[in-house]
Design a protein around this motif. Structure first.
Motif, PDB file in Angstrom:
ATOM      1  N   SER A 220      72.839 -10.324  20.386  1.00  0.00           N
ATOM      2  CA  SER A 220      73.711  -9.763  19.357  1.00  0.00           C
ATOM      3  C   SER A 220      73.259 -10.136  17.952  1.00  0.00           C
ATOM      4  N   SER A 221      72.838 -11.392  17.770  1.00  0.00           N
ATOM      5  CA  SER A 221      72.417 -11.819  16.437  1.00  0.00           C
ATOM      6  C   SER A 221      71.174 -11.048  16.006  1.00  0.00           C
ATOM      7  N   MET A 222      70.396 -10.598  16.996  1.00  0.00           N
ATOM      8  CA  MET A 222      69.170  -9.871  16.715  1.00  0.00           C
ATOM      9  C   MET A 222      69.425  -8.366  16.551  1.00  0.00           C
ATOM     10  N   ALA A 223      70.237  -7.796  17.417  1.00  0.00           N
ATOM     11  CA  ALA A 223      70.343  -6.334  17.501  1.00  0.00           C
ATOM     12  C   ALA A 223      71.575  -5.732  16.827  1.00  0.00           C
ATOM     13  N   VAL A 224      72.648  -6.512  16.702  1.00  0.00           N
ATOM     14  CA  VAL A 224      73.918  -5.973  16.202  1.00  0.00           C
ATOM     15  C   VAL A 224      74.068  -6.262  14.710  1.00  0.00           C
ATOM     16  N   PRO A 225      74.277  -5.232  13.884  1.00  0.00           N
ATOM     17  CA  PRO A 225      74.445  -5.471  12.444  1.00  0.00           C
ATOM     18  C   PRO A 225      75.515  -6.513  12.114  1.00  0.00           C
ATOM     19  N   LEU A 226      76.629  -6.516  12.815  1.00  0.00           N
ATOM     20  CA  LEU A 226      77.655  -7.531  12.534  1.00  0.00           C
ATOM     21  C   LEU A 226      77.239  -8.909  13.028  1.00  0.00           C
ATOM     22  N   GLY A 227      76.196  -8.963  13.871  1.00  0.00           N
ATOM     23  CA  GLY A 227      75.616 -10.239  14.265  1.00  0.00           C
ATOM     24  C   GLY A 227      76.285 -10.969  15.404  1.00  0.00           C
ATOM     25  N   VAL A 228      77.349 -10.405  15.941  1.00  0.00           N
ATOM     26  CA  VAL A 228      78.069 -11.084  17.021  1.00  0.00           C
ATOM     27  C   VAL A 228      78.363 -10.116  18.173  1.00  0.00           C
ATOM     28  N   LYS A 229      78.607 -10.673  19.346  1.00  0.00           N
ATOM     29  CA  LYS A 229      78.982  -9.868  20.507  1.00  0.00           C
ATOM     30  C   LYS A 229      80.467  -9.516  20.435  1.00  0.00           C
ATOM     31  N   GLY A 230      80.852  -8.523  21.218  1.00  0.00           N
ATOM     32  CA  GLY A 230      82.258  -8.152  21.302  1.00  0.00           C
ATOM     33  C   GLY A 230      82.907  -8.724  22.552  1.00  0.00           C
ATOM     34  N   TYR A 231      84.222  -8.589  22.635  1.00  0.00           N
ATOM     35  CA  TYR A 231      84.985  -9.066  23.789  1.00  0.00           C
ATOM     36  C   TYR A 231      85.795  -7.900  24.366  1.00  0.00           C
ATOM     37  N   PRO A 232      86.193  -8.011  25.635  1.00  0.00           N
ATOM     38  CA  PRO A 232      86.992  -6.938  26.240  1.00  0.00           C
ATOM     39  C   PRO A 232      88.182  -6.510  25.381  1.00  0.00           C
ATOM     40  N   GLN A 233      88.797  -7.470  24.685  1.00  0.00           N
ATOM     41  CA  GLN A 233      89.941  -7.180  23.820  1.00  0.00           C
ATOM     42  C   GLN A 233      89.586  -6.169  22.721  1.00  0.00           C
ATOM     43  N   ASP A 234      88.343  -6.246  22.225  1.00  0.00           N
ATOM     44  CA  ASP A 234      87.911  -5.316  21.178  1.00  0.00           C
ATOM     45  C   ASP A 234      87.911  -3.881  21.688  1.00  0.00           C
ATOM     46  N   ILE A 235      87.518  -3.703  22.925  1.00  0.00           N
ATOM     47  CA  ILE A 235      87.517  -2.374  23.534  1.00  0.00           C
ATOM     48  C   ILE A 235      88.947  -1.966  23.886  1.00  0.00           C
ATOM     49  N   ALA A 236      89.703  -2.912  24.420  1.00  0.00           N
ATOM     50  CA  ALA A 236      91.093  -2.631  24.827  1.00  0.00           C
ATOM     51  C   ALA A 236      91.939  -2.171  23.640  1.00  0.00           C
ATOM     52  N   ASN A 237      91.674  -2.713  22.455  1.00  0.00           N
ATOM     53  CA  ASN A 237      92.423  -2.296  21.266  1.00  0.00           C
ATOM     54  C   ASN A 237      92.174  -0.826  20.948  1.00  0.00           C
ATOM     55  N   GLY A 238      90.933  -0.381  21.105  1.00  0.00           N
ATOM     56  CA  GLY A 238      90.617   1.032  20.891  1.00  0.00           C
ATOM     57  C   GLY A 238      91.223   1.919  21.954  1.00  0.00           C
ATOM     58  N   VAL A 239      91.174   1.445  23.199  1.00  0.00           N
ATOM     59  CA  VAL A 239      91.771   2.190  24.318  1.00  0.00           C
ATOM     60  C   VAL A 239      93.276   2.329  24.111  1.00  0.00           C
ATOM     61  N   LEU A 240      93.914   1.254  23.667  1.00  0.00           N
ATOM     62  CA  LEU A 240      95.358   1.292  23.393  1.00  0.00           C
ATOM     63  C   LEU A 240      95.685   2.378  22.373  1.00  0.00           C
ATOM     64  N   TRP A 241      94.906   2.445  21.298  1.00  0.00           N
ATOM     65  CA  TRP A 241      95.144   3.461  20.279  1.00  0.00           C
ATOM     66  C   TRP A 241      95.000   4.869  20.863  1.00  0.00           C
ATOM     67  N   LEU A 242      93.955   5.096  21.646  1.00  0.00           N
ATOM     68  CA  LEU A 242      93.752   6.414  22.259  1.00  0.00           C
ATOM     69  C   LEU A 242      94.841   6.735  23.281  1.00  0.00           C
ATOM     70  N   ALA A 243      95.395   5.703  23.910  1.00  0.00           N
ATOM     71  CA  ALA A 243      96.447   5.900  24.916  1.00  0.00           C
ATOM     72  C   ALA A 243      97.796   6.182  24.270  1.00  0.00           C
ATOM     73  N   SER A 244      97.953   5.734  23.027  1.00  0.00           N
ATOM     74  CA  SER A 244      99.251   5.846  22.353  1.00  0.00           C
ATOM     75  C   SER A 244      99.395   7.174  21.625  1.00  0.00           C
ATOM     76  N   ASP A 245     100.617   7.455  21.196  1.00  0.00           N
ATOM     77  CA  ASP A 245     100.884   8.691  20.460  1.00  0.00           C
ATOM     78  C   ASP A 245     100.326   8.639  19.031  1.00  0.00           C
ATOM     79  N   GLU A 246      99.839   7.473  18.612  1.00  0.00           N
ATOM     80  CA  GLU A 246      99.225   7.358  17.281  1.00  0.00           C
ATOM     81  C   GLU A 246      97.977   8.238  17.180  1.00  0.00           C
ATOM     82  N   SER A 247      97.352   8.512  18.329  1.00  0.00           N
ATOM     83  CA  SER A 247      96.125   9.322  18.334  1.00  0.00           C
ATOM     84  C   SER A 247      96.404  10.741  18.833  1.00  0.00           C
ATOM     85  N   ARG A 248      97.600  11.235  18.591  1.00  0.00           N
ATOM     86  CA  ARG A 248      98.021  12.523  19.144  1.00  0.00           C
ATOM     87  C   ARG A 248      97.135  13.694  18.721  1.00  0.00           C
ATOM     88  N   TYR A 249      96.418  13.536  17.595  1.00  0.00           N
ATOM     89  CA  TYR A 249      95.582  14.620  17.069  1.00  0.00           C
ATOM     90  C   TYR A 249      94.098  14.400  17.389  1.00  0.00           C
TER      91      TYR A 249
END
Length: 264
Positions: A220-249
């Motif tokens: 990650s420090s080599m390949a990722v611009p932000l320099g760090v790896k992600g965690y399942p929670q980072d993906i789950a937060n995006g999934v939550l948004w897509l699952a919710s009515d906040e992303s209705r459009y």
């Protein structure tokens, strides 16, 4: 949980929910008020996910489920209907990664890769949409692709092929549901380098002859611009948004969560 959550009253099905991103999604959706059906082939770990959800005050139950088996999908969807009466959210997350040079990869490994990652998503969509339509309030299908569905990667031809397939399968089904005016939205999520067990199956290409999984922090420090790896929670937060009515459009879209990896 005193306050109503962002997916309160919704019923979700998460495949591959026993570990990694799937478990993160199950826990996050449940914490925000969804009742989550967790499916996997790893039964003990699946039970652990349900126990973690329940301990945190959420609602979840587990079913053994081989996503490559159409009869298994029919049973799982029937069980969701029998227990919950509806389905609002499908997270097609179950996936495997088989690392091999394309000239050495066996046809059986290629087919196993496509069976889980592509057939499994197709079958999920095919069997979930009728129940979502019957529920009357539409629904949200979230298909787990990858940064490997956006760009090529050496020794991951089979994985890239399946994840690229998931990306466009998602868009085609999104258009079909939009045409049907059924209220079902279909989107894909593209994780980058996330700390999950799937990396144990990807042999590091950085060290020839090495049989160890890659060092995600170094990678990650080599390949990722932000320099760090992600965690399942980072993906789950995006999934939550897509699952919710906040992303209705939002439908037919791809949500890239990769610390900038695909932009560089």
């Amino acid at each position: 949980m005193a306050m109503a959550g962002r997916v309160a009253g919704k019923v979700a099905l998460v495949t591959g929910g026993a570990s990694g991103i799937g478990r993160g999604c199950a826990e996050r959706l449940a914490a925000e008020g969804a009742t989550v059906a967790v499916t996997d082939v790893q039964d003990a770990a699946g039970a652990e996910t349900v126990a973690a959800v329940t301990a945190a005050g959420g609602k979840a139950w587990y079913l053994h489920h081989d996503v490559t088996d159409e009869a298994a999908w029919e049973r799982v969807i029937a069980e969701v209907k029998a227990r919950e009466g509806r389905l609002d959210i499908l997270v097609n997350n179950a996936g495997i990664a088989i690392s091999a040079s394309v000239v050495e990869m066996s046809l059986s490994d290629w087919r196993r890769q496509t069976g889980v990652n592509l057939d499994g998503v197709f079958l999920g969509v095919k069997h979930a949409i009728p129940l979502m339509r019957a529920s009357g309030d539409g629904g949200s299908i979230i298909n787990m692709s990858s940064v490997a569905g956006l760009k090529g990667s050496a020794n991951l031809a089979g994985y890239c092929a399946t994840k690229g397939g998931v990306r466009l399968l998602t868009k085609a089904v999104a258009m079909e549901c939009a045409n049907a005016k059924d209220g079902v939205r279909v989107n894909s999520v593209h994780p980058g380098i996330i700390e999950t067990p799937i990396w144990m199956s990807i042999v590091s290409s950085a060290a020839p002859g090495a049989n160890a999984p890659p060092d995600l922090d170094a990678l990650s420090s080599m390949a990722v611009p932000l320099g760090v790896k992600g965690y399942p929670q980072d993906i789950a937060n995006g999934v939550l948004w897509l699952a919710s009515d906040e992303s209705r459009y939002v439908t037919g879209a791809e949500l890239v969560i990769d610390g900038g990896l695909t932009v560089r």
